[in-house]
Each structure stands twice: as C-alpha cells, then as structure tokens.
Design a protein around this motif. Structure first.
Motif: not given
Lengths: 157, 257
Positions: B48-52
């Motif tokens: 996602t834009s802030t987590s993997i």
C-alpha cells in the motif's frame, strides 16, 4: 520553439537531480522531457483547440522514448519516464486549485481542479497505453539504436 | 535455504523501493519475484502507500508472513535502479540470499547527490519552468534566486527531520516572501511566475499522475491514498503562500495578487 525545448531539457535535468537519477542517465532524462515538450508544442501548433489530445500524445511520446532508453541502458522505465513527464504534469494546476480555494474564489478553484484532474488522468492513460504495448517492439528499436552506434564508432576508428 | 532470510530479503527490497518512490505494482512485482526465486511456494506480496507485506512458505512447511511500515517517502531513482539490477542477478542465480541482503544494506546507505548540487538542480528547474509557463527572462532569473534561497531553510528542516505539512507550508511561505521582496525591490515583474516557478520542485504533480495511474492499474487503495496525499501537500503549500501574502498586504498594503 528551440528555446522552449532547451528549457524543457534543462528543467528536466534539474528535476532529475532532485529525484537522484544516476549521473550517467541525466542527459537521457533531459531528452525524454524535451521530447515530450516538443510533441506537446507540435500538437498544439497543428491542431488548434486540441483539448487534452496534445498532453495525451506528449505522454505517449515520453513513454515510448523512455522504454527504448530503458532497454538500451538496462534501467527501469521509471528512471526516464517520471522526469520526462514533469514538464507535462499539472503541478501548477494543483497549486492554483488550492490557492484559489484558500483565497475564497471557489469557481476558479473548481475550474482549476477539474482541469488538473483531467490533465493528470490523460497523462496516466497515455503512460498506460504505451506501457501495455509488447516489450519486443521497444527492445527491437533499442537494439537497432545500439547497433547503429556501434557501427558508427567502428567507422570512426 | 532459510525461508526467513528470503522473506527478510524481499521486505528489505520492497522497503527501499517504496521509500524511494517506486510505483506500487513495481514494488509488488519485485518482491514477488524475489520470493519465488528463493524457492518459496504460495508467495504473495502486497504494497500500500505506507506499508508492505510479504508472505510465503517453504516446500512442505508452514507459511511465514512479515509486514513492514514504511514511514519516510522520497524520490531516489538511483536506489530503484540498483534494487532492480540486484533482483535480476538474483533471478539469474549470480548472487546468494545472504550476499543480496548485505548488498541491499549497502544500497540503502548510499548517499544522494550533495546538498549544493540538489540546490542548484532545484534552482535551474525552477527558472526553466518559470519561463516555460510564459514568464519573461527577468522572471526566470528571479525564480532562480527565489528557489535557491527557499531551498536553504528546507534543507535545514530536513536535517532536523521536520517533514510533511509543516515543511511544505514553510517552503510555500518562504517562496512567497522572497518573491514579494524581489518584486518590491523592482527586480521582477510578474509575481505569479516567480512564486510558481520557485515552488515547482515541491508541487505534487508527479504524485497526482502516479496516483491516477495506480488507480487505473487496479491498485485502488494506494492510488486513492496518494491522491489524498498530493492534495494535502498542495493545500500546505498554498496555505504557506496565502498566509504570507495576506500578512504582507495587511502590513505593507497594496494588492499583490
């Protein structure tokens, strides 16, 4: 026109430095940016009232040349494509949208906002269209370019 | 082959790519390819834009999942290029997992261009864009000065790890202040071109385009988050510019817009 292209080249290289593009790829990024701006100006000149078509063609041109470069230099496409679309991208549009909204001019803000989203959407579609084309098309051109360079170098010797 | 190391390698590669500004699907693709060529089955990756997230199982074993929160996000295409190269040589079997992990740690520690080069890059880009947008030669020269001066406080803020909204607000404010001073010294003619040119390096035009591309690619979650992010950055910059302009008008008078 020539001046505009030079400006686009220099501006794109400047941005590439902010994006920390490897030193040897800076000039190619500049070429991608200049190419996009050139196509934009050309389309604007030939088709009056082109609407968003000019941005669309320019985005496609940038992506084509970026894919060719990426095959030539064995780098990800992003390295050339993102700096290349910077002259086209509606950065100022977002600013105008928000600035007018803050200053209380809502009509103007709405106009700028719609225009910004439209331009960004058109660029995104332009990128996707070319990115979904088969890689063989671009690797063929890249190989041809590499061969031409090699032959020219041999001739010079 | 230790499956834990494979997951760790994949997460590390994903983290470097995401924090260097790679697109969502490229991050997922690279992570998945690393997991698969390390011999994990049922391999999945999500970004996602802030987590993997990375998940996979050794043949005949239970599956392992690891997640990582990615906080700082910038643009560093050199790192993306290096990670790409590394994943390719991993797939060709030229490099082992342990060697790849240490190579990634080296990549992560690579310094960007020196500050003065980045300053000059921003200034050159600003002056070129001021002219491309329709400004005159003096406007372009003023945008160069304004962009150069404006980046100095931003670099100071970067050193103290001030990021996000405040940094963009201060950037916009400084740009407006410098432009107003230059105009009132009689150096520039059109304030719009000077301000827009000098804040050009901060404006999220590329993020907005990438966000829409993510959505068209089917990454709805990260795409909509990135659109929001782009507008938030623009609001911060516009607030900075607007505030300084309002203050200037109320103190020194005159209509500047």
């Amino acid at each position: 026109m020539m001046l505009q292209i030079l400006l686009a080249f220099a501006g794109t290289v400047g941005f590439s430095i902010i994006f920390n593009v490897p030193r040897r790829e800076l000039a190619l990024c500049g070429i991608a940016g200049a190419c996009g701006w050139f196509v934009l100006q050309l389309t604007m000149g030939f088709i009056p009232n082109a609407g968003v078509a000019d941005t669309f063609f320019a985005a496609m041109a940038v992506t084509c040349i970026s894919r060719i470069f990426s095959f030539m230099r064995k780098m990800p496409v992003t390295v050339y494509m993102i700096p290349g679309i910077i002259p086209l991208v509606p950065g100022t549009g977002i600013y105008h949208t928000m600035f007018n909204a803050i200053m209380g001019d809502y009509t103007e803000a709405l106009l700028w906002g719609i225009q910004t989203l439209r331009t960004a959407g058109v660029i995104a579609v332009g990128l996707l269209v070319v990115l979904t084309l088969p890689p063989k098309l671009f690797s063929f051109v890249a190989d041809a370019c590499i061969n031409i360079f090699a032959i020219r170098r041999r001739l010079r010797r | 082959m230790d499956p834990n190391n494979a997951i760790k390698l994949s997460i590390l590669a994903g983290e470097i790519m995401l924090s260097s500004g790679a697109e969502t699907h490229r991050v997922e693709d690279t992570m998945l390819r690393i997991l698969e060529c390390c011999g994990l089955v049922n391999a999945e990756s999500l970004c996602t834009s802030t987590s993997i997230f990375a998940s996979g199982a050794p043949v005949g074993g239970t599956s392992i999942t690891m997640l990582k929160r990615v906080k700082n996000r910038g643009n560093n295409f050199e790192k993306i290029a290096h990670v790409n190269e590394l994943s390719r040589s991993l797939a060709e079997g030229k490099i082992g997992i342990e060697a790849a992990i240490s190579a990634l740690e080296d990549i992560q520690a690579r310094p960007p261009y020196s500050k003065i080069v980045r300053l000059l890059g921003a200034a050159v880009a600003s002056s070129c864009f001021a002219m491309m947008l329709g400004g005159s030669l003096p406007d372009s020269a003023n945008a160069f000065i304004a962009a150069f001066l404006m980046q100095i406080p931003l670099l100071l803020l970067e050193r103290h790890n001030v990021a996000g909204v405040l940094r963009n607000m201060i950037g916009g404010g400084c740009a407006a202040l410098i432009a107003l001073v230059l105009i009132n010294l009689g150096l520039g003619s059109t304030i719009d071109f000077i301000i827009i040119g000098s804040i050009m390096p901060l404006l999220p035009g590329v993020s907005l385009t990438n966000a829409i591309r993510d959505i068209l690619d089917g990454d709805l979650l990260s795409g909509s988050a990135r659109i929001l992010d782009a507008f938030l950055v623009a609001i911060a910059i516009a607030t900075g510019v607007g505030t300084v302009m309002m203050l200037w008008m109320s103190v020194f008078g005159g209509v500047v817009v």
